[in-house]
Every structure is written in C-alpha cells, then in structure tokens.
Design a protein around this motif. Structure first.
Motif, PDB file in Angstrom:
ATOM      1  N   THR A 173       0.889  -1.366   0.175  1.00 35.57           N
ATOM      2  CA  THR A 173       0.146  -0.067  -0.038  1.00 35.57           C
ATOM      3  C   THR A 173       0.776   1.126   0.102  1.00 35.57           C
ATOM      4  OG1 THR A 173      -0.383   0.010   2.317  1.00 35.57           O
ATOM      5  CG2 THR A 173      -2.030  -0.994   0.958  1.00 35.57           C
ATOM      6  N   LYS A 174       1.883   1.286   0.610  1.00 34.90           N
ATOM      7  CA  LYS A 174       3.011   2.181   0.598  1.00 34.90           C
ATOM      8  C   LYS A 174       3.602   2.844  -0.718  1.00 34.90           C
ATOM      9  CE  LYS A 174       4.715   1.504   5.426  1.00 34.90           C
ATOM     10  NZ  LYS A 174       3.407   1.939   5.809  1.00 34.90           N
ATOM     11  N   TYR A 175       3.836   1.601  -1.476  1.00 34.04           N
ATOM     12  CA  TYR A 175       4.215   1.937  -2.881  1.00 34.04           C
ATOM     13  C   TYR A 175       3.099   2.349  -3.691  1.00 34.04           C
ATOM     14  CZ  TYR A 175       8.703   0.182  -1.305  1.00 34.04           C
ATOM     15  OH  TYR A 175       9.895   0.168  -0.860  1.00 34.04           O
ATOM     16  N   ILE A 176       1.788   1.729  -3.625  1.00 32.34           N
ATOM     17  CA  ILE A 176       0.571   2.260  -4.430  1.00 32.34           C
ATOM     18  C   ILE A 176       0.431   3.547  -4.257  1.00 32.34           C
ATOM     19  CG2 ILE A 176      -1.772   1.990  -4.964  1.00 32.34           C
ATOM     20  CD1 ILE A 176      -1.278  -1.161  -4.157  1.00 32.34           C
ATOM     21  N   GLY A 177       0.450   4.249  -2.847  1.00 29.12           N
ATOM     22  CA  GLY A 177       0.213   5.324  -2.603  1.00 29.12           C
ATOM     23  C   GLY A 177       1.241   6.357  -3.415  1.00 29.12           C
ATOM     24  N   LEU A 178       2.514   5.884  -3.267  1.00 26.88           N
ATOM     25  CA  LEU A 178       3.734   6.745  -3.935  1.00 26.88           C
ATOM     26  C   LEU A 178       3.393   6.686  -5.326  1.00 26.88           C
ATOM     27  CD1 LEU A 178       6.686   5.609  -1.863  1.00 26.88           C
ATOM     28  CD2 LEU A 178       5.729   7.695  -1.971  1.00 26.88           C
ATOM     29  N   GLY A 179       2.712   5.574  -5.905  1.00 28.57           N
ATOM     30  CA  GLY A 179       2.569   5.576  -7.259  1.00 28.57           C
ATOM     31  C   GLY A 179       1.461   6.641  -7.642  1.00 28.57           C
ATOM     32  N   ILE A 180       0.401   6.604  -6.786  1.00 31.52           N
ATOM     33  CA  ILE A 180      -0.602   7.532  -7.178  1.00 31.52           C
ATOM     34  C   ILE A 180      -0.001   8.986  -7.021  1.00 31.52           C
ATOM     35  CG2 ILE A 180      -2.809   8.403  -6.160  1.00 31.52           C
ATOM     36  CD1 ILE A 180      -3.355   5.700  -5.198  1.00 31.52           C
ATOM     37  N   GLN A 181       0.677   9.414  -6.235  1.00 35.34           N
ATOM     38  CA  GLN A 181       1.169  10.905  -6.015  1.00 35.34           C
ATOM     39  C   GLN A 181       2.212  10.964  -7.113  1.00 35.34           C
ATOM     40  OE1 GLN A 181       4.128  11.402  -3.034  1.00 35.34           O
ATOM     41  NE2 GLN A 181       3.092  13.320  -2.378  1.00 35.34           N
ATOM     42  N   LYS A 182       2.939  10.030  -7.522  1.00 36.90           N
ATOM     43  CA  LYS A 182       3.735  10.169  -8.813  1.00 36.90           C
ATOM     44  C   LYS A 182       2.758  10.564  -9.950  1.00 36.90           C
ATOM     45  CE  LYS A 182       7.401   8.090 -11.414  1.00 36.90           C
ATOM     46  NZ  LYS A 182       6.918   7.802 -12.690  1.00 36.90           N
ATOM     47  N   LYS A 183       1.993   9.750 -10.439  1.00 35.44           N
ATOM     48  CA  LYS A 183       1.083   9.856 -11.355  1.00 35.44           C
ATOM     49  C   LYS A 183       0.306  11.371 -11.448  1.00 35.44           C
ATOM     50  CE  LYS A 183       1.069   6.783 -14.408  1.00 35.44           C
ATOM     51  NZ  LYS A 183       1.674   7.050 -15.769  1.00 35.44           N
ATOM     52  N   ARG A 184      -0.050  11.947 -10.107  1.00 36.12           N
ATOM     53  CA  ARG A 184      -0.785  13.175 -10.001  1.00 36.12           C
ATOM     54  C   ARG A 184       0.231  14.106 -10.494  1.00 36.12           C
ATOM     55  NH1 ARG A 184      -5.063  12.412  -5.114  1.00 36.12           N
ATOM     56  NH2 ARG A 184      -6.558  11.507  -6.383  1.00 36.12           N
ATOM     57  N   VAL A 185       1.571  14.102  -9.978  1.00 38.52           N
ATOM     58  CA  VAL A 185       2.256  15.125 -10.232  1.00 38.52           C
ATOM     59  C   VAL A 185       2.790  15.089 -11.761  1.00 38.52           C
ATOM     60  CG1 VAL A 185       5.089  15.731  -9.954  1.00 38.52           C
ATOM     61  CG2 VAL A 185       3.582  15.135  -7.869  1.00 38.52           C
TER      62      VAL A 185
END
Length: 187
Positions: free
Chosen positions: A131-143
């Motif tokens: 879940t930590k990596y999925i959260g980071l992936g979401i943040q990265k995609k949004r940026v």
C-alpha cells in the motif's frame, strides 16, 4: 499509462497473488471530499457502480479514509462495518482488508479487498508494504499529470503570444506602408 490503468494492474496483482475475490482502489478527490473508484479487479471489474464515489467518512471505505487506519477482519460475516451481510453470506466472503493510502501524512486513496479465505498475517504484512508503494505511485502519477497539464497550458500560451506578435508585426508593417503611400496634404 494512465492512473486508472496503473491501479488496475495493482488490483489484478492483489487478486492473483493474495487470493482476493476482488480488489479495488479509490483515490481522493480533495475538492469534493470523496473517494473515486479508479480500479477494480476480480469478480467485479466495473468502476461505475454504487461504490464509484464514496464520501470520506461514509461506509467502511470512507471510514478507513477518515480514520486513516486499516480495517482488517477474517470474520466478514458478523463484522458491523460490512453492511450487506446477505451479500457476504451469498458470496462466501471470509476476510476483508482495507488500507488507507497515505504519503507523507497526506491521504491519497484507499485500497480494499475481500477474500473467500482467511488472510494470514504474512499476507496482511505484505499488503501493508504494498500500500505504501501504491500510494507513492498515485502521488507520482498526479504530479506527472499536473506537469503535463501545465506544459500544455504553457505551450498554448506561447502559441497565442507568437500569433499575437506575428499579427502585430504584420499590422505595424501594413500601417507603415499605408502611411508611406498616403499622399500628404500640404498647404
């Protein structure tokens, strides 16, 4: 790859590797304080049903977001947060794991899955890491999407500026040539 495509791959991996009946991932729409379903895999793959938009604080998914705490159970039947107990019995659901997706104290989404088998601690531990990596992936995609949007707006502004400069240059030349050709009245 879009955000929803990336999250669909994550949901499919959860179904495949953790024996989930289905897995879903929502992202936070901060302006509306609602979770928007981005991906669903397993027995339910649609993202436009009644769970497509969940207000933060409502239902089990919205409560996970509001409390920022996982909700884990190997006793779905009888769990007060699983409102549709008839559905849980009919589908033989045994376990549920729901995690807030948090990056640097900021909620970016919720991941949830149901399974027809009990989830061992090793699976829950692995899920907590994932879940930590999925959260980071979401943040990265949004940026990334924000930068692309900004680039598009800047290119449009530059095109408009260049068109304006071209028109004003042509207009200046035209006005200059008209002034040169216009006979002056002398007295």
């Amino acid at each position: 790859m879009s955000l929803s495509e990336m999250l669909t791959l994550c949901s499919q991996a959860l179904v495949e590797h953790l024996d989930a009946a289905f897995a879903r991932i929502w992202t936070v729409n901060e302006s509306e304080d609602v979770l928007e379903l981005q991906a669903s895999a397993g027995m339910y793959t649609h993202t436009n049903g009644p769970h497509s938009r969940v207000p933060v604080g409502k239902f089990k998914i919205g409560l996970i977001a509001q409390e920022r705490m996982p909700h884990l159970t190997n006793s779905v039947i009888g769990d007060p947060r699983v409102h549709d107990q008839e559905w849980a019995r009919r589908e033989a659901m045994v376990s549920f794991a729901g995690y807030p997706l948090i990056v640097k104290d900021k909620l970016v989404g919720v991941l949830a899955m149901f399974s027809r088998v009990a989830l061992p601690d090793t699976a829950l531990d692995a899920l907590a890491v994932v879940t930590k990596y999925i959260g980071l992936g979401i943040q990265k995609k949004r940026v990334e999407e924000s930068l692309i949007d900004r680039d598009i707006r800047l290119r449009a502004a530059l095109t408009q500026k260049n068109a304006f400069l071209l028109c004003s240059t042509k207009l200046s030349r035209w006005q200059g040539s008209v002034l040169l050709r216009t006979p002056s009245k002398r007295r």
